[in-house]
Motif scaffolding. Structure first.
Motif, PDB file in Angstrom:
ATOM      1  N   TYR A  25       0.838  -1.204   0.000  1.00 14.15           N
ATOM      2  CA  TYR A  25       0.000   0.000   0.000  1.00 14.15           C
ATOM      3  C   TYR A  25       0.873   1.254   0.000  1.00 14.15           C
ATOM      4  O   TYR A  25       0.614   2.210  -0.730  1.00 14.15           O
ATOM      5  CB  TYR A  25      -0.926   0.001   1.213  1.00 14.15           C
ATOM      6  CG  TYR A  25      -1.722   1.281   1.329  1.00 14.15           C
ATOM      7  CD1 TYR A  25      -2.851   1.482   0.552  1.00 14.15           C
ATOM      8  CD2 TYR A  25      -1.322   2.288   2.190  1.00 14.15           C
ATOM      9  CE1 TYR A  25      -3.570   2.673   0.635  1.00 14.15           C
ATOM     10  CE2 TYR A  25      -2.023   3.475   2.285  1.00 14.15           C
ATOM     11  CZ  TYR A  25      -3.153   3.656   1.509  1.00 14.15           C
ATOM     12  OH  TYR A  25      -3.851   4.836   1.583  1.00 14.15           O
ATOM     13  N   LEU A 134      12.093   3.396  -0.063  1.00 14.65           N
ATOM     14  CA  LEU A 134      11.084   2.962   0.914  1.00 14.65           C
ATOM     15  C   LEU A 134      11.255   1.503   1.289  1.00 14.65           C
ATOM     16  O   LEU A 134      11.204   1.136   2.458  1.00 14.65           O
ATOM     17  CB  LEU A 134       9.665   3.131   0.353  1.00 14.65           C
ATOM     18  CG  LEU A 134       9.105   4.527   0.174  1.00 14.65           C
ATOM     19  CD1 LEU A 134       7.657   4.444  -0.259  1.00 14.65           C
ATOM     20  CD2 LEU A 134       9.206   5.300   1.469  1.00 14.65           C
TER      21      LEU A 134
ATOM     22  N   ARG B  53      11.674   8.261   2.936  1.00 15.28           N
ATOM     23  CA  ARG B  53      11.237   7.164   3.825  1.00 15.28           C
ATOM     24  C   ARG B  53      10.271   7.689   4.882  1.00 15.28           C
ATOM     25  O   ARG B  53       9.249   7.106   5.169  1.00 15.28           O
ATOM     26  CB  ARG B  53      12.468   6.529   4.484  1.00 15.28           C
ATOM     27  CG  ARG B  53      12.230   5.112   4.955  1.00 15.28           C
ATOM     28  CD  ARG B  53      13.486   4.496   5.491  1.00 15.28           C
ATOM     29  NE  ARG B  53      14.532   4.416   4.484  1.00 15.28           N
ATOM     30  CZ  ARG B  53      15.825   4.287   4.742  1.00 15.28           C
ATOM     31  NH1 ARG B  53      16.240   4.264   5.982  1.00 15.28           N
ATOM     32  NH2 ARG B  53      16.698   4.177   3.778  1.00 15.28           N
ATOM     33  N   HIS B  54      10.624   8.849   5.444  1.00 17.55           N
ATOM     34  CA  HIS B  54       9.794   9.430   6.494  1.00 17.55           C
ATOM     35  C   HIS B  54       8.415   9.832   5.959  1.00 17.55           C
ATOM     36  O   HIS B  54       7.398   9.670   6.637  1.00 17.55           O
ATOM     37  CB  HIS B  54      10.500  10.651   7.093  1.00 17.55           C
ATOM     38  CG  HIS B  54       9.684  11.383   8.109  1.00 17.55           C
ATOM     39  ND1 HIS B  54       9.420  10.863   9.354  1.00 17.55           N
ATOM     40  CD2 HIS B  54       9.045  12.583   8.045  1.00 17.55           C
ATOM     41  CE1 HIS B  54       8.658  11.713  10.016  1.00 17.55           C
ATOM     42  NE2 HIS B  54       8.421  12.762   9.254  1.00 17.55           N
ATOM     43  N   ALA B  55       8.402  10.317   4.705  1.00 19.15           N
ATOM     44  CA  ALA B  55       7.143  10.828   4.137  1.00 19.15           C
ATOM     45  C   ALA B  55       6.076   9.744   4.000  1.00 19.15           C
ATOM     46  O   ALA B  55       4.889  10.042   3.993  1.00 19.15           O
ATOM     47  CB  ALA B  55       7.413  11.478   2.780  1.00 19.15           C
ATOM     48  N   TYR B  56       6.505   8.508   3.851  1.00 19.66           N
ATOM     49  CA  TYR B  56       5.524   7.424   3.668  1.00 19.66           C
ATOM     50  C   TYR B  56       5.552   6.414   4.813  1.00 19.66           C
ATOM     51  O   TYR B  56       4.908   5.372   4.729  1.00 19.66           O
ATOM     52  CB  TYR B  56       5.780   6.711   2.339  1.00 19.66           C
ATOM     53  CG  TYR B  56       5.607   7.617   1.145  1.00 19.66           C
ATOM     54  CD1 TYR B  56       4.353   7.837   0.600  1.00 19.66           C
ATOM     55  CD2 TYR B  56       6.703   8.280   0.591  1.00 19.66           C
ATOM     56  CE1 TYR B  56       4.189   8.684  -0.478  1.00 19.66           C
ATOM     57  CE2 TYR B  56       6.549   9.133  -0.492  1.00 19.66           C
ATOM     58  CZ  TYR B  56       5.290   9.331  -1.023  1.00 19.66           C
ATOM     59  OH  TYR B  56       5.126  10.168  -2.087  1.00 19.66           O
ATOM     60  N   ALA B  57       6.302   6.721   5.845  1.00 18.85           N
ATOM     61  CA  ALA B  57       6.489   5.737   6.930  1.00 18.85           C
ATOM     62  C   ALA B  57       5.168   5.343   7.581  1.00 18.85           C
ATOM     63  O   ALA B  57       4.984   4.207   7.992  1.00 18.85           O
ATOM     64  CB  ALA B  57       7.453   6.287   7.973  1.00 18.85           C
ATOM     65  N   HIS B  58       4.249   6.298   7.672  1.00 18.66           N
ATOM     66  CA  HIS B  58       3.009   6.010   8.402  1.00 18.66           C
ATOM     67  C   HIS B  58       1.809   5.839   7.483  1.00 18.66           C
ATOM     68  O   HIS B  58       0.665   5.922   7.931  1.00 18.66           O
ATOM     69  CB  HIS B  58       2.748   7.114   9.435  1.00 18.66           C
ATOM     70  CG  HIS B  58       3.882   7.277  10.405  1.00 18.66           C
ATOM     71  ND1 HIS B  58       4.205   6.292  11.313  1.00 18.66           N
ATOM     72  CD2 HIS B  58       4.805   8.256  10.555  1.00 18.66           C
ATOM     73  CE1 HIS B  58       5.267   6.687  12.006  1.00 18.66           C
ATOM     74  NE2 HIS B  58       5.650   7.867  11.564  1.00 18.66           N
ATOM     75  N   ALA B  59       2.090   5.604   6.205  1.00 16.23           N
ATOM     76  CA  ALA B  59       0.982   5.375   5.265  1.00 16.23           C
ATOM     77  C   ALA B  59       0.407   3.988   5.516  1.00 16.23           C
ATOM     78  O   ALA B  59       1.117   2.986   5.418  1.00 16.23           O
ATOM     79  CB  ALA B  59       1.486   5.469   3.827  1.00 16.23           C
ATOM     80  N   THR B  60      -0.857   3.952   5.902  1.00 17.72           N
ATOM     81  CA  THR B  60      -1.484   2.654   6.171  1.00 17.72           C
ATOM     82  C   THR B  60      -2.733   2.502   5.316  1.00 17.72           C
ATOM     83  O   THR B  60      -3.409   3.479   5.018  1.00 17.72           O
ATOM     84  CB  THR B  60      -1.901   2.519   7.661  1.00 17.72           C
ATOM     85  OG1 THR B  60      -2.620   3.690   8.004  1.00 17.72           O
ATOM     86  CG2 THR B  60      -0.714   2.349   8.560  1.00 17.72           C
ATOM     87  N   PRO B  61      -3.036   1.263   4.927  1.00 18.95           N
ATOM     88  CA  PRO B  61      -4.251   1.046   4.133  1.00 18.95           C
ATOM     89  C   PRO B  61      -5.477   1.519   4.898  1.00 18.95           C
ATOM     90  O   PRO B  61      -5.480   1.534   6.131  1.00 18.95           O
ATOM     91  CB  PRO B  61      -4.289  -0.477   3.953  1.00 18.95           C
ATOM     92  CG  PRO B  61      -2.929  -0.954   4.277  1.00 18.95           C
ATOM     93  CD  PRO B  61      -2.335   0.022   5.215  1.00 18.95           C
TER      94      PRO B  61
END
Lengths: 184, 239
Positions: A25, A134, B53-61
Motif C-alpha cells: 500500500y 522505501l 522514507r519518512h514521508a511514507y512511513a506512516h501510510a497505512t491502508p
C-alpha cells in the motif's frame, strides 16, 4: 508427508502475503498519491498473489514477486486508462491526481512537501526511487521487479534524486535559515 | 594524495545505497574526506533518502485485517481439522490414483471443470464486474454447483462474494437477478452472499445509498475474505 509440507508452505506464504499489505500500500500510494487507487492496487495485487501462489517457485523471492505483481497492476491500470499509449511513454509521463485527500490533509508540512515533490517526478523515476528508498530493494531487485535494465534503475534514481533535491530546495533552505537574526 | 573530485552522481547514489564493492567504497570515502563538495553531496543524498522514507512511513491502508486472537484460535482449530481431512483425503487419493481435493489455489476454474473433478466441499465464487453476462454466468455457476452437490448428497457450501462494480449483483435496487437470487436462497441453505463493505462505503461517500438483497452479509474487504477463506480450504472461482 508431501501433503503436510505443501500445507504448511501454503499457510506460511499466505501469512507473509497478508503481512506485506502495508508495504504494498505504501509503495502504491507513493506511485499514485491517491489512497483509493493505492488501496485498489494493493487489493488487486494481493488477490492475484493468492491466486497465483502455486506458481511461486522460490519462497525467498516472495517480496520481489509481490512488487512485480503490483507493478503489473499499476501498468494495467494505466493501459486501461490510456490504451493507445506506449508503456515507455507512460513511464516518462507525470501523473498527479487532483485534489485528493493527500493534497488536502498532510501529517506535517515536510511530509506533505516531500509527497508533493515525489508526485511531480515522472512515473518511471518515482517507481525506482520508492522501491529503493522505501522498501530498500537493491538495484538488481528493483530492475527485476520493474523489468528494466539495472543501468536504467541507476539513471532514473539519479535523475529522481536530483529533481527531488531541486523541488525541495526551498524547504531545505527554509529549514536551515536561522530563526533569530540580529538587526544592527 | 589527490582524488578525482569529479565522481559521477550515479556512483555517489550507489555509494549511499550500499551498492558498491569494497574498492569503490574506499575510493569514495577517501574522496569525501579530501573534497568537501563530495561529502556534501553524499549527505544530501542520504538526507533525501531519509525524507522520502519518512514521508511514507506512516501510510497505512484504509482498512486493516484485524488480528483478533479469538479469530486466530478459530482459524487454528479449522486449520487442524483441515489438516486431518487433508491428510486422509490425500492418502485416499494416493491409494486410488485419483485427483484429490485441491486445497491449494490453482487459478481460475469453472463449474464445468469442477464437475469433471471431485466437487470441493466449499467454493468461493467471486464477481467484481457488473457486465450482465458475467452476473448471469456467476449465478448459473452457483446454481449448477448447488444442484450438483444436492444430487450427489455431498456436504457443500457456496459463498458468492461481490465487490467493485460486481456489487450491483447483490444490490436490491440495481440487480436484474433479485428473484433468481432469492430462489437460490430459498432452495439452498448452504448458499451465502457476501458484499464488500469497502465498496459499499465508497458508494456511500459518493452519496449513493446501497440496498442489499436480504440475507447478504458484509465482509470488510474482498481481500480479507480471500485471505481468510483460501487458506482454510475454500476453492476459488473468479467469474
Amino acid at each position: 508427508m508431501q501433503v503436510l509440507s505443501h500445507f504448511f508452505r501454503q499457510r506460511e506464504l499466505t501469512a507473509r502475503i497478508e503481512a506485506s499489505r502495508q508495504r504494498l500500500y505504501r509503495v502504491a500510494l507513493s506511485w499514485s498519491h491517491d489512497p483509493s487507487l493505492a488501496d485498489d492496487l494493493t487489493q488487486e495485487s494481493l488477490t492475484k498473489a493468492l491466486k497465483k501462489l502455486a506458481q511461486l517457485k522460490d519462497p525467498a523471492t516472495l517480496e520481489s514477486w509481490l512488487f512485480s505483481i503490483l507493478t503489473n497492476c499499476w501498468r494495467d491500470h494505466f493501459r486501461a486508462l490510456r490504451p493507445a499509449e506506449d508503456i515507455a511513454d507512460f513511464e516518462e509521463s507525470i501523473f498527479i491526481p487532483e485534489d485528493t485527500p493527500e493534497h488536502i490533509h498532510g501529517n506535517s508540512q515536510m511530509v506533505q512537501r516531500v509527497r508533493e515533490a515525489v508526485a511531480r517526478l515522472p512515473i518511471g523515476q518515482r517507481q525506482v526511487l520508492t522501491l529503493v528508498d522505501l522498501e530498500e530493494f537493491s538495484y538488481g531487485e528493483a530492475a527485476a521487479i520493474l523489468d528494466i535494465p539495472i543501468g536504467t534503475v541507476m539513471s532514473r534514481l539519479c535523475r529522481a534524486r536530483q529533481q527531488l533535491k531541486d523541488y525541495l530546495s526551498d524547504l531545505q533552505h527554509h529549514r536551515t535559515e536561522p530563526r533569530l537574526r540580529r538587526v544592527k | 594524495m589527490m582524488h578525482d573530485p569529479h565522481i559521477p552522481d550515479a556512483t555517489l547514489n550507489a555509494f549511499v545505497d550500499d551498492e558498491l564493492d569494497e574498492t569503490e567504497r574506499e575510493r569514495i570515502l577517501a574522496a569525501s574526506v579530501t573534497t568537501p563538495e563530495i561529502k556534501q553531496q553524499i549527505c544530501e543524498i542520504g538526507a533525501l533518502k531519509s525524507m522520502v522514507r519518512h514521508a511514507y512511513a506512516h501510510a497505512t491502508p484504509p482498512q486493516h485485517m484485524a488480528a483478533q486472537p479469538h479469530k486466530r484460535v478459530r482459524h487454528g482449530v479449522a486449520a487442524c481439522c483441515l489438516l486431518v481431512v487433508g491428510v486422509l483425503v490425500g492418502w485416499y487419493a494416493h491409494l486410488f490414483n485419483q485427483i484429490g481435493v485441491n486445497t491449494a489455489v490453482t487459478g481460475k476454474q469453472n463449474a464445468a471443470q469442477l464437475a469433471v473433478a471431485a466437487l470441493p466441499e466449499r467454493v468461493l465464487l467471486h464477481i467484481d464486474s457488473d457486465q450482465p453476462e458475467k452476473m448471469k454466468a456467476g449465478l448459473q455457476e452457483a446454481e449448477n454447483l448447488l444442484k450438483q452437490a444436492e444430487q450427489s448428497h455431498t456436504p457443500f457450501k457456496l459463498a458468492l462474494l461481490a465487490n467493485k462494480s460486481g456489487l450491483d449483483l447483490l444490490r436490491s435496487d440495481k440487480s436484474p437477478y433479485v428473484e433468481q437470487i432469492a430462489a437460490l436462497q430459498k432452495n439452498y441453505s448452504n448458499f451465502e452472499l457476501l458484499a464488500c463493505k469497502q465498496t459499499i462505503d465508497r458508494l456511500h461517500n459518493q452519496g449513493i445509498d446501497v440496498h442489499l438483497v436480504p440475507g447478504t452479509q458484509t465482509s470488510n474487504t474482498a481481500i480479507d475474505t480471500l485471505a481468510t477463506r483460501l487458506p482454510a480450504g475454500w476453492h476459488y472461482i473468479k467469474v
